[in-house]
Enzyme design. Structure first.
Site, PDB file in Angstrom:
ATOM      1  N   THR A   5       0.793  -1.233   0.000  1.00 40.73           N
ATOM      2  CA  THR A   5       0.000   0.000   0.000  1.00 40.73           C
ATOM      3  C   THR A   5       0.832   1.293   0.000  1.00 40.73           C
ATOM      4  O   THR A   5       0.426   2.244  -0.656  1.00 40.73           O
ATOM      5  CB  THR A   5      -1.031   0.014   1.154  1.00 40.73           C
ATOM      6  OG1 THR A   5      -0.370  -0.214   2.390  1.00 40.73           O
ATOM      7  CG2 THR A   5      -2.080  -1.066   0.932  1.00 40.73           C
TER       8      THR A   5
ATOM      9  N   TRP B  55      -1.457  -4.443 -23.112  1.00 42.89           N
ATOM     10  CA  TRP B  55      -1.259  -3.438 -22.057  1.00 42.89           C
ATOM     11  C   TRP B  55      -2.519  -3.258 -21.218  1.00 42.89           C
ATOM     12  O   TRP B  55      -2.482  -3.178 -20.000  1.00 42.89           O
ATOM     13  CB  TRP B  55      -0.885  -2.123 -22.747  1.00 42.89           C
ATOM     14  CG  TRP B  55      -0.307  -1.050 -21.916  1.00 42.89           C
ATOM     15  CD1 TRP B  55      -0.813  -0.510 -20.774  1.00 42.89           C
ATOM     16  CD2 TRP B  55       0.918  -0.335 -22.186  1.00 42.89           C
ATOM     17  NE1 TRP B  55      -0.001   0.495 -20.332  1.00 42.89           N
ATOM     18  CE2 TRP B  55       1.055   0.626 -21.171  1.00 42.89           C
ATOM     19  CE3 TRP B  55       1.872  -0.400 -23.201  1.00 42.89           C
ATOM     20  CZ2 TRP B  55       2.146   1.517 -21.139  1.00 42.89           C
ATOM     21  CZ3 TRP B  55       2.937   0.488 -23.162  1.00 42.89           C
ATOM     22  CH2 TRP B  55       3.078   1.425 -22.141  1.00 42.89           C
TER      23      TRP B  55
ATOM     24  N   GLU C 125      -8.119   6.741 -24.308  1.00 38.71           N
ATOM     25  CA  GLU C 125      -7.524   6.400 -25.594  1.00 38.71           C
ATOM     26  C   GLU C 125      -8.129   7.233 -26.714  1.00 38.71           C
ATOM     27  O   GLU C 125      -9.308   7.618 -26.675  1.00 38.71           O
ATOM     28  CB  GLU C 125      -7.767   4.902 -25.895  1.00 38.71           C
ATOM     29  CG  GLU C 125      -7.043   4.463 -27.160  1.00 38.71           C
ATOM     30  CD  GLU C 125      -7.174   2.971 -27.472  1.00 38.71           C
ATOM     31  OE1 GLU C 125      -7.716   2.236 -26.638  1.00 38.71           O
ATOM     32  OE2 GLU C 125      -6.719   2.568 -28.559  1.00 38.71           O
TER      33      GLU C 125
ATOM     34  N   LEU D 166       2.298   3.429  -8.337  1.00 38.64           N
ATOM     35  CA  LEU D 166       3.609   2.782  -8.435  1.00 38.64           C
ATOM     36  C   LEU D 166       3.538   1.278  -8.173  1.00 38.64           C
ATOM     37  O   LEU D 166       4.235   0.491  -8.822  1.00 38.64           O
ATOM     38  CB  LEU D 166       4.593   3.456  -7.463  1.00 38.64           C
ATOM     39  CG  LEU D 166       6.030   2.945  -7.488  1.00 38.64           C
ATOM     40  CD1 LEU D 166       6.653   3.089  -8.871  1.00 38.64           C
ATOM     41  CD2 LEU D 166       6.880   3.702  -6.455  1.00 38.64           C
TER      42      LEU D 166
ATOM     43  N   ARG E 219       5.973  -7.257 -17.964  1.00 38.61           N
ATOM     44  CA  ARG E 219       6.196  -6.779 -19.321  1.00 38.61           C
ATOM     45  C   ARG E 219       7.650  -6.440 -19.614  1.00 38.61           C
ATOM     46  O   ARG E 219       8.021  -6.313 -20.788  1.00 38.61           O
ATOM     47  CB  ARG E 219       5.301  -5.572 -19.607  1.00 38.61           C
ATOM     48  CG  ARG E 219       3.823  -5.842 -19.412  1.00 38.61           C
ATOM     49  CD  ARG E 219       3.317  -7.028 -20.226  1.00 38.61           C
ATOM     50  NE  ARG E 219       1.878  -7.287 -19.992  1.00 38.61           N
ATOM     51  CZ  ARG E 219       1.198  -8.218 -20.601  1.00 38.61           C
ATOM     52  NH1 ARG E 219       1.779  -9.051 -21.458  1.00 38.61           N
ATOM     53  NH2 ARG E 219      -0.084  -8.391 -20.337  1.00 38.61           N
TER      54      ARG E 219
END
Lengths: 316, 316, 316, 316
Positions: free
Chosen positions: C90, C111, C121, C223, C233
């Site tokens: 957290t 993604w 988008e 993050l 990825r």
């Protein structure tokens, strides 16, 4: 020390005094209120720790979707109103705010039900809780509502209210006394107390504390989900003790993203949803037709609510 | 009625006795335990209300991704192990379970931090809480750990443990007495009590109750997120009072999806993560090189943990 | 105009040139790279639009949980390493970054599977897509891997690679030609083209475009979830075309939160998970016992992977 | 073999024929349609793979919140309507459905934006895509709308429509031909083709395929989030090609949870939201006051929409 304790109580422990230059979107009004604790209830507060984006960030995100720019401030406002009106929620997710909140545990339990947010809460497994608990003011000491199963109704007499308040305070004080007794420390200084040892584990001693005990957390949320929170918690049906936090946040939002805030009030907060049947009633009324509740397809409760929202006398 | 109260206490209010034919994946072991409350702590329970899918549902979902079938049971197990090992989590999300849980509020507050789940909790704004609260057994009355800031350590003497337990019980009993006093009812029958009125609103009266008070909820979660919950809450560092719930769920999972359960133990629960530096230490050791903590890049705490997990004597 | 088109292509349309003073956490290295597009693949880019928090924000959030401050920079680093090591996720959620990304649609489809993020988008229902598509370099034109069902293996001959590249390019060019034909415009200027009308609706004309077509979006993520994205990825098993984006982001993260970045490499990216059986193998080996794959409980694939990770010769 | 291929195309690969006894909530109408593919568009389908809960499961979850039972079927319906009307969404999350969907990639890209769902999609990195792509019917070949930037307007002449359709089909056929050429297989049997090797890696060859190519996935979602999906995608402003999927799902929902389905239509789908200003206009009209658009605070677009929804002639 007393210093640290005071810090945490007042929510000032992490204040950054220095300022830096940034090329990020910056809101002057937010810079002015950053880190400043806004008091809520008897010991609580809300404090803006950080924010990302402003009204133009919403427009910027919508622009990438629609592939073209808008040129003028008035067009920005029109676009934001359009997005809000048509439930295009993703551009609002591009703004983010981080708050430091001090709040009673029973309020925290309602708050946490809003899942799409980030939370770091004070841990009573790690640390000793401050001797702080919520005691309602006389104005909030009210009888159970009979019409609304989850609401408040009448004020108590001054004498009865005092009785209630004293009972709540005494119970909480006793609980905290026993909490320290179990921890084998009367040390109100957290760091000192933690060194004492030999008492009951903190994670267990805390279970005797009341739901009115204050906790605190960092809460980070995007603007779209914040609006969902505010629509439910700034509503008149929300419990008073969470509503005052929602109202304090609403004030902050007004300064952070004034255009989005205004669109929120217009299209989410101060309007109303008409069900298919209610819409039909309104159409008939506007067409000059007489219509009564039994014909309307609405329950008597719905009919009453509709008449209220249309500011008409209920004739059911 | 007394009937209703007993129902809720024992978690049997919604039991369906009839069975129907279904073409959905069905697990015989789960049918046998459906609706049956498994006791946890002194008054809590876990009860399976519904489930969706079984081990083959994981395979089926993986098959749509990989576009081909597997033929044999052994291949199913191999595929599930492969998915677990390589963190291919989405096929596990295709199984879902719904539990009815009765648990102390301080446990509920840890539990709810797992956000990817659906929850309906008993509302103390609407209804009056039962006079039920958690009191630890002597075995759980332990001192604060000095090495682990959030843990328990030594047992108390029998006399001291009794003292602690009595204190916790008396506080909770007083709180409930005052709760009913505030509500102006001594009626322990919920429905009756709710008709009494004239007392303090329920949403406010409850704030004097301790964190040990029992609440209950329906909790629905997919298998992937359930495994995340179990990995953290069935861990030895979790607080005892939530760990026993996690262990009860683990037993249920073992009967529901035995192959996935086994893979979970193998690849999540009973293995260990080696950091880059720890991996380097192990490589050197296997290569016969001497290596000491200061050279290792590991802190002394990490070194100790690594030696423990490798079942080696710490030489730091 | 041509100006607007160029803007979007290069990702510079929203550049803010002015800087303001702020009391928010500010990272000098990030200010330097803000808004600047980092090229990825043949036409793509990544551009930091905004960020919230820095390494100290992680510490600050952990501090509210643990109720005490840390004093020194070295303690900050130790705390961040501790949080990462023990999966206390957290506090990492308290940092947020907003990226503007231009990427081929087949990359976008991988993604978007990371759900805990905010996305806006470019909409090909609203606007006409630019004539831009991804063509692999010769280095990327490789045969299907036989060992890894989702990977690449051998290079093609220069002649064959040229053949492949030309085929891909010609197909994409034809598709874009037909796209404009369907829209009844050869106008490559978006705004002009949109006024032409009388052609097929944009939402339908686009369906003939290849998966190599570039799209773009704003992507905002915390993050913790960014680290989850990067772990999968930036991994060597990820498809090359998304991996290069992940690597570009990893470079940005290194400048944004250098301490967390280092802890991520140490405890997530460059270490390894040992399953229960693998851990047992390592223990036996360190104890000097001989152990072979058949005895180990590991499949031959797992055994090979374990020997690789331990940098030992596989003896299975 | 041809068998497997046919299976996947028709969505019947995983049909379970046997039935078992279960004590879980079971819906006869759903059992009848389980596993059966409902055709959508030219090659797509929707197929119910599994479901959890029924109308009574919503009531049951609400009951745990409100701590009391309802007794009659009519009370169940009233409670469900109440929950829907007051946006008490959590009880609807207690129902879950799992669908197998075959859909064009450009539809999948809109669909996936609904993040609170579980997905396993066919992977074109692992397997070769079938030669199936969406070609619109003449009825769908329409010009770009001028009033609605994302909509369709007029039909084409039969000749022009044929031209468009032929162009789309020819492009897709060429793309698939080249796809197989790159893979160095003309084998339309997936398993056979995968053994051919020596061609371009599958993950790269696919990038030349058009957005009209069909993919398929398992999609699992709770009823609350499904309603959110349906409200947006069954709306007249949604693109036709996703709307037909939404309508097919709406039919399924009607059979699964008929009471909730009806409440959804009444309180979400067929009603309307009145903004604060629009509500004010309606109040004045009902009060017999004349009001014009310029006085109303509504934009001319909003005024027109309001008159439409009230079934009044726009007089702006």
């Amino acid at each position: 020390m007393g210093y640290e304790k005071k810090d945490r109580k007042n929510g000032e422990q992490d204040v950054r005094l220095s300022t830096e230059k940034t090329a990020r979107p910056t809101v002057a009004a937010m810079e002015a209120l950053l880190q400043q604790p806004f008091p809520v209830l008897d010991h609580g507060f809300i404090r803006v720790v950080d924010y990302m984006g402003d009204d133009t960030s919403i427009v910027q995100a919508a622009r990438v979707s629609y592939g073209r720019g808008t040129k003028k401030k008035s067009e920005d406002a029109a676009l934001i109103r359009y997005l809000m009106r048509h439930n295009h929620s993703t551009p609002f997710e591009m703004c983010e705010i981080k708050l430091h909140v001090k709040l009673p545990i029973f309020v925290a339990r309602q708050w946490i039900r809003h899942r799409t947010a980030n939370v770091n809460e004070y841990s009573a497994r790690y640390s000793i809780l401050d001797r702080e608990f919520y005691i309602p003011s006389e104005e909030q000491v009210r009888t159970q509502s009979k019409s609304n199963r989850q609401g408040r109704a009448e004020l108590f007499s001054a004498q009865d209210a005092t009785y209630v308040i004293n009972l709540l305070r005494k119970d909480a004080e006793t609980a905290f006394e026993h909490y320290h007794l179990l921890l084998k420390t009367e040390n109100t200084d957290n760091e000192q107390a933690e060194r004492d040892g030999s008492g009951l584990s903190r994670e267990l001693a805390r279970i005797t504390l009341p739901l009115s005990t204050y906790t605190q957390w960092y809460w980070k949320v995007d603007l779209h989900n914040l609006f969902n929170f505010l629509r439910l918690r700034a509503d008149s049906h929300a419990q008073y003790e969470i509503r005052v936090y929602a109202e304090a946040i609403l004030n902050i939002v007004c300064q952070w993203v004034p255009i989005a805030h205004k669109a929120f009030l217009e299209y989410r907060m101060n309007g109303t949803y008409l069900s298919a049947s209610a819409l039909n009633v309104v159409r008939k009324m506007l067409d000059g037709q007489a219509i009564t509740q039994p014909e309307s397809g609405l329950s008597s409760g719905e009919w009453r609510e509709l008449m209220d929202v249309l500011a008409l006398q209920s004739k059911s």
